[in-house]
Design an enzyme around this catalytic site. Sequence first.
Site, short mmCIF file in Angstrom:
data_model
loop_
_atom_site.label_atom_id
_atom_site.label_comp_id
_atom_site.label_asym_id
_atom_site.label_seq_id
_atom_site.Cartn_x
_atom_site.Cartn_y
_atom_site.Cartn_z
N TYR A 130 0.87 -1.18 0.00
CA TYR A 130 0.00 0.00 0.00
C TYR A 130 0.92 1.23 0.00
O TYR A 130 1.40 1.67 1.04
CB TYR A 130 -0.95 0.00 1.21
CG TYR A 130 -1.73 -1.30 1.36
CD1 TYR A 130 -1.89 -2.18 0.29
CD2 TYR A 130 -2.31 -1.66 2.57
CE1 TYR A 130 -2.58 -3.37 0.41
CE2 TYR A 130 -3.02 -2.85 2.70
CZ TYR A 130 -3.14 -3.70 1.63
OH TYR A 130 -3.83 -4.89 1.77
N SER A 171 -2.18 -14.98 3.38
CA SER A 171 -3.22 -14.33 2.59
C SER A 171 -3.13 -14.81 1.15
O SER A 171 -2.02 -15.06 0.65
CB SER A 171 -3.04 -12.81 2.67
OG SER A 171 -4.05 -12.16 1.95
N ASN A 172 -4.28 -14.91 0.51
CA ASN A 172 -4.34 -15.32 -0.90
C ASN A 172 -3.77 -16.72 -1.13
O ASN A 172 -3.28 -17.01 -2.22
CB ASN A 172 -3.64 -14.29 -1.80
CG ASN A 172 -4.27 -12.92 -1.70
OD1 ASN A 172 -5.46 -12.78 -1.97
ND2 ASN A 172 -3.52 -11.93 -1.25
N GLN A 230 -6.25 -14.36 5.63
CA GLN A 230 -6.97 -13.22 5.07
C GLN A 230 -7.29 -13.56 3.62
O GLN A 230 -6.40 -13.93 2.84
CB GLN A 230 -6.13 -11.94 5.16
CG GLN A 230 -6.94 -10.72 4.74
CD GLN A 230 -6.25 -9.38 4.97
OE1 GLN A 230 -6.11 -8.58 4.04
NE2 GLN A 230 -5.81 -9.12 6.19
N TYR A 241 -11.17 -9.75 3.15
CA TYR A 241 -10.81 -8.46 2.53
C TYR A 241 -11.80 -8.12 1.44
O TYR A 241 -12.54 -8.97 0.98
CB TYR A 241 -9.35 -8.42 2.07
CG TYR A 241 -8.90 -9.21 0.87
CD1 TYR A 241 -9.31 -8.89 -0.42
CD2 TYR A 241 -7.99 -10.25 1.01
CE1 TYR A 241 -8.85 -9.59 -1.53
CE2 TYR A 241 -7.52 -10.96 -0.08
CZ TYR A 241 -7.96 -10.62 -1.36
OH TYR A 241 -7.50 -11.31 -2.44
N PHE A 242 -11.84 -6.81 1.10
CA PHE A 242 -12.90 -6.25 0.23
C PHE A 242 -14.29 -6.49 0.84
O PHE A 242 -15.21 -6.93 0.14
CB PHE A 242 -12.87 -6.86 -1.19
CG PHE A 242 -11.71 -6.47 -2.05
CD1 PHE A 242 -11.11 -5.22 -1.95
CD2 PHE A 242 -11.22 -7.34 -3.02
CE1 PHE A 242 -10.04 -4.86 -2.77
CE2 PHE A 242 -10.15 -6.99 -3.85
CZ PHE A 242 -9.56 -5.75 -3.72
N PRO A 243 -14.48 -6.22 2.16
CA PRO A 243 -15.80 -6.49 2.76
C PRO A 243 -16.94 -5.71 2.10
O PRO A 243 -18.08 -6.17 2.09
CB PRO A 243 -15.61 -6.10 4.23
CG PRO A 243 -14.43 -5.18 4.24
CD PRO A 243 -13.53 -5.66 3.15
N SER A 262 -15.06 -3.24 -2.45
CA SER A 262 -14.44 -1.96 -2.82
C SER A 262 -15.44 -0.80 -2.83
O SER A 262 -15.33 0.12 -3.64
CB SER A 262 -13.75 -2.07 -4.18
OG SER A 262 -12.80 -3.09 -4.16
N LYS A 290 -23.85 3.48 -1.43
CA LYS A 290 -24.00 4.87 -1.88
C LYS A 290 -23.75 5.06 -3.38
O LYS A 290 -23.96 6.15 -3.91
CB LYS A 290 -23.09 5.79 -1.07
CG LYS A 290 -21.61 5.62 -1.34
CD LYS A 290 -20.84 6.72 -0.60
CE LYS A 290 -19.39 6.75 -1.05
NZ LYS A 290 -18.57 5.64 -0.53
#
Length: 310
Positions: free
Chosen positions: A59, A157-158, A177, A205-207, A210, A216
């Site tokens: 990140y 993860s992954n 994760q 992840y990506f709960p 995105s 909204k």
Amino acid sequence: MLNKVRIGKTDLVVNPIGLGANAIGGHNLYPDIDEQTNRDLLQTAINEGLNFIDTAFTYGMGRSEEIIGEVVKEMGKRHDLIIATKGTQKFVDGEKMIDNSPEYLRETVEASLKRLQTDYIDLFYIHYPDENTPKYEAVGALKELKDAGKIRAIGVSNFSPEQLKEANQDGYVDVLQGHYNLLNRQAEQDYFPYTLEHSISFVPYFPFASGLLAGKYTKETTFNDFRSKMPHFQGEAFEHNLAKVEKLREIAAAKDTEISNLVLACYLAQDAIDCVIPGAKKPEQVIRNLSTLEVQLSKDEFELINRIFS
Ligand code: NAP
């Protein structure tokens, strides 16, 4: 006082609503982010009782970890927080590579410790599997780092289900994760039975897929980041997904809450999941997400939501 939970078999105790920090310093993911807003968001989150932050080297190629390290130090809050980070990507002659070798894992943990300005990482994940390293060997290296006090818990993860089993052959994996949300529920079959049986906590992840599940967006919403290329944000698929999300509006209104809270509450109602790490770009999103702890889903509501996204 917010309810705290223990993550799986670890000794990490968290507010179940954490913060996914890929928009903190994640200039490579979101071109419009602004670091002052990132800092305000982190301060608000911590002041409001959020204590679980999920970051990674990728990140902003270290920038997310640096900003978190600076803000946490300024606030003097290191020991009140549970910080998770991830590593395995490295650059060789400008080329991105994944490396799970024990030697590289030791190196990347040291680099994360420096950027986070701390002498321990609460939860360290192997961000992606590489092709060559036996997974039990990679996790064995993390176990040594845990015994040395550099990390407190071990995550992967992954990983495919087979890689997870290999990684966990000595029972050292604490957390998996993986990609999971109401629009992508494959993990329920692929991972939950194994993680539940082996006391591995599943962190989705990506709960919000995105942001799509936060309620909204409309079909007119456009994106200038990686979402402009994601399949579930394209044409008919996007409209079809928005229509499903719209069905949550009435349920949320009847409970005097928001769609985003309903979605997070739905994850926390599952035995396989102890905590969630929704991303956020504005302080008010974090405050809204934290208010999920006030939402109680009845069995009927949980089943209705599951039917909408079956
Ligand atoms: P996400 O949590 O599914 O969605 C986050 C986005 O939803 C926010 O950036 C914001 O986007 C919107 N949002 C958040 N709260 C909201 C609210 N209350 N109301 C309305 N909109 C709201 O996506 P993510 O941040 O990519 O994923 C979560 C975390 O998972 C990441 O931050 C990262 O820590 C982790 N992750 C890990 C991996 C891995 O390989 N292990 C991969 C991806 C992500 P807008 O403001 O743009 O609408």
